[in-house]
Design an enzyme around this catalytic site. Structure first.
Site, short mmCIF file in Angstrom:
data_model
loop_
_atom_site.label_atom_id
_atom_site.label_comp_id
_atom_site.label_asym_id
_atom_site.label_seq_id
_atom_site.Cartn_x
_atom_site.Cartn_y
_atom_site.Cartn_z
N ARG A 27 0.82 -1.22 0.00
CA ARG A 27 0.00 0.00 0.00
C ARG A 27 0.85 1.26 0.00
O ARG A 27 0.34 2.37 -0.08
CB ARG A 27 -0.91 0.02 1.24
CG ARG A 27 -1.92 -1.10 1.25
CD ARG A 27 -2.72 -1.05 2.52
NE ARG A 27 -3.64 0.06 2.50
CZ ARG A 27 -4.94 -0.05 2.24
NH1 ARG A 27 -5.45 -1.23 1.98
NH2 ARG A 27 -5.72 0.99 2.24
N ASN A 98 -4.32 7.35 7.24
CA ASN A 98 -4.49 7.12 5.80
C ASN A 98 -5.56 8.09 5.33
O ASN A 98 -6.55 8.30 6.03
CB ASN A 98 -5.04 5.72 5.52
CG ASN A 98 -3.97 4.66 5.58
OD1 ASN A 98 -2.81 4.97 5.80
ND2 ASN A 98 -4.39 3.43 5.39
N GLY A 99 -5.40 8.60 4.12
CA GLY A 99 -6.41 9.52 3.58
C GLY A 99 -5.80 10.89 3.35
O GLY A 99 -4.57 11.05 3.35
N LYS A 483 1.63 -2.17 -18.07
CA LYS A 483 2.55 -3.05 -17.34
C LYS A 483 3.98 -2.58 -17.54
O LYS A 483 4.76 -2.52 -16.58
CB LYS A 483 2.46 -4.50 -17.82
CG LYS A 483 1.32 -5.38 -17.37
CD LYS A 483 1.22 -5.68 -15.92
CE LYS A 483 0.49 -4.58 -15.21
NZ LYS A 483 -0.95 -4.72 -15.09
O1 M6R Z 1 -7.68 -2.49 -6.90
P1 M6R Z 1 -8.12 -1.96 -8.24
O2 M6R Z 1 -8.28 -3.03 -9.26
O3 M6R Z 1 -9.32 -1.07 -8.16
O4 M6R Z 1 -6.90 -1.05 -8.72
C1 M6R Z 1 -6.98 -0.33 -9.90
C2 M6R Z 1 -5.61 0.15 -10.33
O5 M6R Z 1 -5.05 0.95 -9.34
C3 M6R Z 1 -4.66 -1.01 -10.63
O6 M6R Z 1 -5.19 -1.87 -11.58
C4 M6R Z 1 -3.32 -0.49 -11.13
O7 M6R Z 1 -3.47 0.15 -12.36
C5 M6R Z 1 -2.31 -1.62 -11.22
N1 M6R Z 1 -1.11 -1.27 -10.48
C6 M6R Z 1 -1.90 -1.94 -12.61
O8 M6R Z 1 -0.97 -2.97 -12.66
#
Ligand code: M6R
Length: 607
Positions: A27, A98-99, A483
């Site tokens: 995170r 957080n936030g 990616k």
């Molecule tokens: O947890 P989520 O699927 O909502 O997250 C969305 C994006 O933050 C996430 O897919 C991000 O783009 C990845 N790091 C891509 O690999």
């Protein structure tokens, strides 16, 4: 973003806090810190960089206490350094947050003019100073906390300890998830349920506005006005065999290799081989006459939604809108009648997607979430949930969660096609057989990655790459470029091949590598024309196609990445794999931290 772990036990909590934090580094990982009440006062250690820096510091300067809070940071306000690392504290209180405190500048001016001295550039420190301000007015810890939180505009998940009320741990949330966990020895609070180890036997999710007061033996929840709230603890099922890299160099590589299993698990979950029928959960719309679907997501989950648009429109005949959540949420989208909204998210906690969900709920639109974390806020807030069964994903670059999302969206498409009897007069493929044999095809492809490693070696020094695809291969181009960007830091852009002549072709010269995704199918010929256009401008083409495609293009391409034959419906799933591997190996050869790329975090819980 950022990870919080806090605990109050009958025994020392420091190791427990660090171990909890180690499950949360996805995170945020630019600095970390811990604060405990040591018997006489609050003592803190913080370190810039990865969690290992904090662990090393604690070996030299240990901390001991039975109540404490810890945090791993993803910087929003202020540089990622020790001074800005959490917990933030005064002589009376320590806070991990957080936030985003949106009105922090106003609050800071007020506090500084009253003589309070800040030591960081963060918005979060305002919370510690504001609580102290109210304590100095003579309020008790509970009152001071509630008063301070009521003053805050923005979002928070906070854990708080007080030097004058040291046998308690407080936690509260507004917009940022926090979960309470109970063990034999006391209570923990975490921003993610995955951080709870086997000692935690039951949990409850705090809701917005909740304040929890914990001792080692009890918990009370109330709102900011002090009114008591009942939240029930539920038994937690711990996932088995998910920890560690299991012999792989990185989580990302392990997760890529888990994809055939993810596909199989998801397919089996949603399809009964015995009855030959789909087993969807109860959805809050009538599948036979729904007129429109709207899919909202971010990042990789958005590209899964984009693939699904092609499927839902072509296979099930349902007009489908797709939206990036951060755009959707501020557009005041009027929700169409007889429509439903689908929210696609690995974490189920992405702030923008959650806000979009809340908008649709406020419009009484039926909301379904497709999430990988069933205990997530999105799952809780939706009218229906379709789990994606990828298992915990640790690598920040999403791989197996994408395959889980695609499989779930494909199942939904096929189930809707069936129930709506769409295209019932055309020959129907034996879908059960196609799906059952696919994991072997994927495993077969993964059994030798040496061809991708060679391409990656070739590409590791380039500065720019174009990704092109047409039709359903276009979202794959987007996902491949994402990616690559995120873990190699190479500038990559994706375009629909048909857009080339509308601008991007100007970028193509002998220096420009172009990854082209050209599966067999109705658009093959058109894509081949685009390929020749790139080749005539000197572009170095890396072609992902089947044997026939590579053979037809052999005189124009630098490298061919040959894919096994697969049913057209499964092309998006199979053709994603070389794109993931390519990004992985380029990042590896460049010496990057594949699982924790710079500036990013796994779960984007602030906008
Ligand atoms: O947890 P989520 O699927 O909502 O997250 C969305 C994006 O933050 C996430 O897919 C991000 O783009 C990845 N790091 C891509 O690999």
């Amino acid at each position: 973003m950022c990870g919080i772990y806090a605990a109050i036990n009958n025994s020392s909590v420091t190791d427990f806090l660090i171990s909890g934090l180690s499950s949360l580094t996805y995170r945020g990982y630019d600095s970390a810190g811990v604060a405990v009440f040591n018997g006489t006062g609050i003592e803190r250690r913080r370190a810039e960089g990865k969690l290992s820096a904090l662990s090393d510091l604690l070996k030299i300067q240990p901390l001991d206490g039975k109540v404490g809070i810890a945090h791993t940071r993803w910087a929003t306000h202020g540089l990622p350094n020790e001074q800005n690392a959490h917990p933030h504290m005064t002589a009376r209180v320590a806070v991990a947050h957080n936030g985003i405190v949106e009105n922090y500048e106003k609050l800071r001016v007020m506090l500084e003019s009253s003589g309070y001295i800040f030591e960081s550039e963060t918005d979060s420190e305002t919370i510690a100073q504001l609580i102290t301000y109210y304590l100095d007015f003579g309020l008790d810890s509970e009152q001071a906390l509630c008063k301070a939180l009521a003053d805050i505009e923005g979002s928070f998940g906070v854990v708080v300890i007080f030097s004058d009320d040291a046998d308690k741990l407080y936690a509260s949330r507004k917009g940022s998830p926090l979960i309470l966990g109970r063990s034999e020895d006391g209570f923990s609070v975490s921003s993610d349920v995955n951080a709870f180890d086997e000692s935690i036997n039951s949990i409850t999710h705090l809701k917005d506005g909740d304040v929890a007061k914990l001792t080692p033996d009890s918990f009370n929840i109330f709102n900011l006005e002090g009114q008591s709230i009942v939240r029930l603890m539920q038994k937690i099922e711990h996932e088995k065999n998910v920890s560690g890299k299991q012999g792989y160099k990185h989580f990302m590589l392990k997760e890529i290799f888990e994809q055939p299993q993810v596909f199989e698990n998801t397919w089996r979950h949603y399809y009964s081989q015995v009855d030959g029928e789909f087993k969807l959960p109860k959805l809050p719309f009538n599948d036979k006459d729904i007129e429109r679907l709207s899919l909202v997501a971010c990042g990789t989950s958005f590209f899964a939604s984009m693939v699904a648009k092609y499927w839902l429109e072509e296979q099930a005949g349902i007009p489908t809108d797709i939206d990036i959540a951060s755009e959707f949420r501020y557009r005041n989208v009027p929700c169409a009648k007889n429509s439903a909204a689908l929210f696609v998210s690995q974490s189920g906690e992405t702030a923008d997607t959650l806000a979009a969900l809340n908008h649709c709920k406020s419009q009484q639109q039926p909301c379904v979430s497709l999430v990988n974390v069933l205990t997530s806020t999105m799952a809780t807030e939706s009218d229906g949930v379709m789990p994606t069964l990828a298992g915990p994903e640790i690598g920040v670059a999403s791989t197996k969660a994408f395959i889980g999302q695609l499989t779930t969206l494909l199942v939904l498409t096929l189930a809707l096609k069936n129930s709506r009897a769409y295209k019932k007069d055309t020959p129907q493929p034996n879908i059960a057989e196609i799906m059952t044999t696919f994991p072997d095809i994927m495993n077969g492809y993964l059994s030798d990655t040496s061809h991708i490693e060679r391409v990656a070696m070739d590409l590791k020094h380039v500065n720019n790459i174009l990704y092109l695809g047409r039709g359903i291969a276009y979202p794959l181009a987007e996902e491949g470029a994402l990616k690559l960007k995120e873990i190699t830091y190479i500038h990559a852009e994706a375009y629909p091949s048909g857009e080339l002549k509308h601008g991007p072709l100007a970028l193509v010269d002998e220096e420009m590598p172009v990854v082209m995704i050209v599966p067999p199918g109705p658009l093959f010929g058109k894509s081949m024309s685009n390929l020749r256009e790139v080749a005539s401008r000197g572009g170095k083409i890396y072609l992902i196609s089947d044997k026939e495609g590579i053979s037809q293009a052999k005189d124009f391409i630098k490298h061919g990445i040959e894919m096994p034959d697969v049913d057209p419906i499964l092309v998006p799933l199979l053709y994603t794999v070389p794109l993931q591997l390519l990004a992985y190996y380029v990042a590896l050869y460049k010496g990057h931290d594949v699982d924790q790329p710079r500036n990013l975090a796994k779960s984007v819980t602030v906008e």
